[in-house]
Design a protein around this motif. Structure first.
Motif, PDB file in Angstrom:
ATOM      1  N   HIS A  62       0.496  -0.993   0.348  1.00  0.00           N
ATOM      2  CA  HIS A  62      -0.126   0.120   0.248  1.00  0.00           C
ATOM      3  C   HIS A  62       0.289   1.558   0.117  1.00  0.00           C
ATOM      4  N   PRO A  63       0.352   2.175  -0.501  1.00  0.00           N
ATOM      5  CA  PRO A  63       0.994   3.451  -0.475  1.00  0.00           C
ATOM      6  C   PRO A  63       1.301   4.444   0.683  1.00  0.00           C
ATOM      7  N   GLU A  64       2.780   5.102   0.978  1.00  0.00           N
ATOM      8  CA  GLU A  64       2.933   5.539   1.943  1.00  0.00           C
ATOM      9  C   GLU A  64       1.955   6.782   2.167  1.00  0.00           C
ATOM     10  N   PHE A  65       0.707   7.205   1.088  1.00  0.00           N
ATOM     11  CA  PHE A  65       0.961   8.771   1.218  1.00  0.00           C
ATOM     12  C   PHE A  65      -0.737   8.311   0.261  1.00  0.00           C
ATOM     13  N   ALA A  66      -1.663   8.022   0.930  1.00  0.00           N
ATOM     14  CA  ALA A  66      -2.281   7.163   0.222  1.00  0.00           C
ATOM     15  C   ALA A  66      -3.794   8.284  -0.349  1.00  0.00           C
ATOM     16  N   ARG A  67      -4.188   9.233  -0.943  1.00  0.00           N
ATOM     17  CA  ARG A  67      -5.158  10.124  -0.905  1.00  0.00           C
ATOM     18  C   ARG A  67      -6.011   9.297  -2.909  1.00  0.00           C
TER      19      ARG A  67
END
Length: 178
Positions: free
Chosen positions: A3-8
Motif C-alpha cells: 500500500h502506498p505510504e501517502f494514499a489519497r
C-alpha cells in the motif's frame, strides 16, 4: 500488494467535468514512510494543491506540491536540506496503448498515464512527483564535506583494519602466536 505510504484515492466514476480541488497534506507518519522509501534523511512536510477534472476520455490532474526535508550528500552523507515547489500535470487516459508499437509522443502526451482500476491515487502521484523533483546528486557545501572528510580513514588504513579483523576471527590465530 503493498500500500502506498501517502494514499489519497478518488473513485474514477466520481470525477466529472467540473473542476474538483483537492488539498493534500502528509501526516508525520506518512512523511517518515516516504523518507524511508526515497532514502531521505528527513521529510518534514509534503503538501499539494491539485485540480482534477474529466475531459475527452481522460482525467486531468494539475497543480503543485511543496516539500521540505533533507537528502544525504552523495560525497559525505551529511544532510543536504531541500525546499521544493514543483508542478504536477498529468493526464490519465482511458485508451490503452499497444506496448510493442513504436509511437511518437507530442509534448502534451509526455505526462500521460493509463487509468488502472476504479480509483486514482493522488497521494501516490504527488509522491512520485516528489521523487522525480529531488536532486539526484545532492552535495553538501564544501566546508561541511571537508569537516566530514577529517573523520575518514585512508584505503591503506581500511585494508589494515580488515586484515586485523580477519586474523582475529581465525580460530587458529591463538595457536599461531605460540
Amino acid at each position: 500488494m503493498t500500500h502506498p505510504e501517502f494514499a489519497r484515492t478518488l473513485r474514477i466514476h466520481e470525477i466529472g467535468a467540473p473542476v474538483r480541488h483537492e488539498s493534500l497534506t502528509a501526516t508525520k507518519a506518512e512523511c517518515a514512510a516516504l523518507a524511508k522509501r526515497f532514502d531521505l534523511v528527513a521529510l518534514d512536510a509534503l503538501t499539494a494543491e491539485l485540480d482534477v477534472h474529466r475531459s475527452a476520455g481522460a482525467i486531468r490532474v494539475a497543480g503543485s506540491f511543496h516539500a521540505v526535508g533533507a537528502q544525504p550528500c552523495v560525497v559525505s552523507a551529511e544532510p543536504v536540506p531541500f525546499d521544493l515547489d514543483d508542478v504536477v500535470e498529468v493526464n490519465f487516459s482511458d485508451g490503452a496503448r499497444v506496448a510493442d508499437e513504436e509511437i511518437e509522443l507530442t509534448d502534451d502526451q509526455l505526462d500521460e498515464l493509463p487509468l488502472e482500476g476504479d480509483t486514482l491515487d493522488l497521494g501516490e502521484l504527488v509522491a512520485q512527483s516528489l521523487a522525480l523533483a529531488l536532486d539526484p546528486w545532492p552535495r553538501a557545501p564544501e566546508e561541511i564535506r571537508a569537516a566530514a572528510a577529517r573523520h575518514l580513514i585512508s584505503e591503506a588504513e581500511a585494508e589494515a583494519l580488515a586484515a586485523a579483523d580477519k586474523a582475529a576471527a581465525n580460530p587458529f590465530a591463538v595457536l599461531k602466536k605460540k
